[in-house]
Design an enzyme around this catalytic site. Sequence first.
Site, PDB file in Angstrom:
ATOM      1  N   LYS A 153      -4.706 -10.005  -7.537  1.00 36.34           N
ATOM      2  CA  LYS A 153      -6.143  -9.994  -6.683  1.00 36.34           C
ATOM      3  C   LYS A 153      -6.537  -8.937  -7.370  1.00 36.34           C
ATOM      4  O   LYS A 153      -6.554  -7.759  -7.145  1.00 36.34           O
ATOM      5  CB  LYS A 153      -5.445  -9.625  -5.374  1.00 36.34           C
ATOM      6  CG  LYS A 153      -6.783  -9.839  -4.074  1.00 36.34           C
ATOM      7  CD  LYS A 153      -6.177  -9.981  -2.742  1.00 36.34           C
ATOM      8  CE  LYS A 153      -6.017  -7.775  -2.778  1.00 36.34           C
ATOM      9  NZ  LYS A 153      -5.931  -7.343  -1.269  1.00 36.34           N
ATOM     10  N   LYS A 186      -9.880  -3.521  -4.766  1.00 31.60           N
ATOM     11  CA  LYS A 186     -11.102  -1.811  -4.883  1.00 31.60           C
ATOM     12  C   LYS A 186      -9.697  -1.390  -5.736  1.00 31.60           C
ATOM     13  O   LYS A 186     -10.664  -0.407  -6.611  1.00 31.60           O
ATOM     14  CB  LYS A 186     -10.804  -1.462  -3.677  1.00 31.60           C
ATOM     15  CG  LYS A 186     -12.130  -2.195  -2.900  1.00 31.60           C
ATOM     16  CD  LYS A 186     -12.428  -1.262  -1.036  1.00 31.60           C
ATOM     17  CE  LYS A 186     -13.057  -2.433  -0.827  1.00 31.60           C
ATOM     18  NZ  LYS A 186     -13.372  -1.947   0.882  1.00 31.60           N
ATOM     19  N   LYS A 246       0.768  -1.088  -0.221  1.00 36.09           N
ATOM     20  CA  LYS A 246      -0.282  -0.264  -0.345  1.00 36.09           C
ATOM     21  C   LYS A 246       1.028   1.521  -0.018  1.00 36.09           C
ATOM     22  O   LYS A 246       0.454   2.525  -1.298  1.00 36.09           O
ATOM     23  CB  LYS A 246      -1.067   0.280   1.421  1.00 36.09           C
ATOM     24  CG  LYS A 246      -2.196  -1.153   0.905  1.00 36.09           C
ATOM     25  CD  LYS A 246      -3.250  -0.697   1.686  1.00 36.09           C
ATOM     26  CE  LYS A 246      -4.087  -1.148   2.137  1.00 36.09           C
ATOM     27  NZ  LYS A 246      -5.294  -1.469   2.958  1.00 36.09           N
TER      28      LYS A 246
HETATM   29  P1  TYM Z   1     -11.114  -4.886   3.127  1.00 34.19           P
HETATM   30  O1  TYM Z   1     -12.099  -4.207   3.153  1.00 34.19           O
HETATM   31  O2  TYM Z   1     -10.034  -4.446   2.339  1.00 34.19           O
HETATM   32  O3  TYM Z   1     -11.450  -5.742   2.615  1.00 34.19           O
HETATM   33  C1  TYM Z   1     -13.133  -6.590   3.335  1.00 34.19           C
HETATM   34  C2  TYM Z   1     -12.849  -8.150   3.607  1.00 34.19           C
HETATM   35  O4  TYM Z   1     -12.647  -8.589   1.444  1.00 34.19           O
HETATM   36  C3  TYM Z   1     -11.422  -9.419   2.139  1.00 34.19           C
HETATM   37  N1  TYM Z   1     -11.227 -10.091   0.679  1.00 34.19           N
HETATM   38  C4  TYM Z   1     -11.293 -10.308  -0.213  1.00 34.19           C
HETATM   39  N2  TYM Z   1     -11.572 -11.837  -0.169  1.00 34.19           N
HETATM   40  C5  TYM Z   1     -11.122 -12.720  -1.143  1.00 34.19           C
HETATM   41  N3  TYM Z   1     -10.869 -12.346  -2.557  1.00 34.19           N
HETATM   42  C6  TYM Z   1     -10.370 -11.517  -2.616  1.00 34.19           C
HETATM   43  N4  TYM Z   1     -10.042 -10.390  -3.656  1.00 34.19           N
HETATM   44  C7  TYM Z   1     -10.821  -9.832  -1.437  1.00 34.19           C
HETATM   45  N5  TYM Z   1     -10.362  -8.481  -1.625  1.00 34.19           N
HETATM   46  C8  TYM Z   1     -10.751  -8.265  -0.410  1.00 34.19           C
HETATM   47  C9  TYM Z   1     -10.506  -9.149   2.663  1.00 34.19           C
HETATM   48  O5  TYM Z   1      -9.731 -10.286   3.285  1.00 34.19           O
HETATM   49  C10 TYM Z   1     -11.472  -8.886   3.925  1.00 34.19           C
HETATM   50  O6  TYM Z   1     -11.973  -9.679   4.664  1.00 34.19           O
HETATM   51  N6  TYM Z   1      -7.860  -4.913   6.919  1.00 34.19           N
HETATM   52  C11 TYM Z   1      -9.305  -5.397   6.371  1.00 34.19           C
HETATM   53  C12 TYM Z   1     -10.497  -4.406   7.503  1.00 34.19           C
HETATM   54  C13 TYM Z   1     -10.346  -5.355   8.720  1.00 34.19           C
HETATM   55  C14 TYM Z   1     -10.760  -6.492  10.075  1.00 34.19           C
HETATM   56  C15 TYM Z   1     -10.470  -6.375  11.460  1.00 34.19           C
HETATM   57  C16 TYM Z   1     -11.162  -7.787   9.399  1.00 34.19           C
HETATM   58  C17 TYM Z   1      -9.929  -4.057  10.155  1.00 34.19           C
HETATM   59  N7  TYM Z   1     -10.210  -4.718  11.056  1.00 34.19           N
HETATM   60  C18 TYM Z   1     -10.370  -6.465  11.938  1.00 34.19           C
HETATM   61  C19 TYM Z   1     -11.086  -8.320  10.514  1.00 34.19           C
HETATM   62  C20 TYM Z   1     -10.817  -8.275  12.107  1.00 34.19           C
HETATM   63  C21 TYM Z   1      -9.176  -5.126   5.558  1.00 34.19           C
HETATM   64  O7  TYM Z   1      -8.891  -4.020   5.290  1.00 34.19           O
HETATM   65  O8  TYM Z   1     -10.893  -5.610   4.751  1.00 34.19           O
END
Ligand code: TYM
Length: 344
Positions: free
Chosen positions: A206, A209, A122
Amino acid sequence: MTEDPTVTYQGPERVLSGVQPSGDLHLGNYLGALKKFVDLQHRYETFIFVADLHAITVWQDPKLLAAQTREIAAAYLASGLDPQKAAIFPQSAVTAHAELAWIFNCVARLGWLDRMTQFKDKAGKHKERASVGLYTYPVLQAADILVYKATHVPVGEDQKQHLELTRDIAGKFNHDFDAPGFFPLTEPLIQGPGARIMSLRDGQAKMSKSDPSEQSRINLLDDADAIAQKIRRAKTDPEPLPEAVEGLAGRPEADNLVGIYGALANRTKAEVLADFGGKGFGVFKPALADVAVEVLVPIGQRMRQLLTDPAELDRILESGADRARAVADPVIAETKRIVGFWGA
Ligand code: TYM
């Protein structure tokens, strides 16, 4: 140093997860995260939040942030989360997350954070211009999880390293403060065909977004035509689909599309190939588009409908925050007492 593994956490089992309100949700978010939340809410006490504290580690327009938060809440509800079962709330509404994150900043080691690959991805080439928050982001994530003593965290595969760090922080806290079993060593729930959905334009990248190409992802708010068109244009190879899963090796785009079909239709890749093995993409892609439209279009429609009533979404977020505080506040109070703070 970690805690004595013979002393294990004895508290209740809880599920927690969150999604950042920073851009449109896509099929990877749905299959890797939201769909799993919906299944788990029936089996566990469940906390699902909108990660707005995490979102501001990169710039967010203050005029849009609250609306983006409601949009994620609408996606949760439209996917099938029931606010009577799961507590749905904005992370920033429960101040215990940030308080515990500070304590964990003093538990986590710089060397641990230096190994986090997502920061490197990032921050890019200009690491010195990234916010300090982006660097300590995984520590806040550990606090999100442990402030509820969550035992199970459903996420996509890209979050695996952050979950490992969470276990390291829990173990070190329990050990350093002589509080065996105080924080659980949380289990990530990552398995399943939806854990790593790849870009429709490149089977090695992957679905994300931040990919500049709209054609690389299917968004939850895409209509039926957009979904079908993106699948029609998805990158493939010239071979027909193999009869068995082993035949997907070395064919990342085919593997991804078969995985997406399986995840959407609740079938294994082997079951998908039992139907489509030997057939070309001219047959498979329209079938995949049909399944994707059938699952995603009603979710998008329901999201749009929910977004017409922001006051109702706010009520759900407020009551979710109340329920979250009822669990998190005693945990942060006890943590402060363990650390030895005055008045705690
Ligand atoms: P974020 O907002 O980037 O993504 C949300 C969730 O979507 C999953 N994800 C995917 N799964 C499969 N294939 C993909 N291409 C894909 N892209 C995204 C992510 O793995 C995630 O589960 N850091 C986290 C948010 C967070 C969080 C937490 C999660 C903050 N605190 C505590 C669990 C527990 C994040 O940025 O997810």
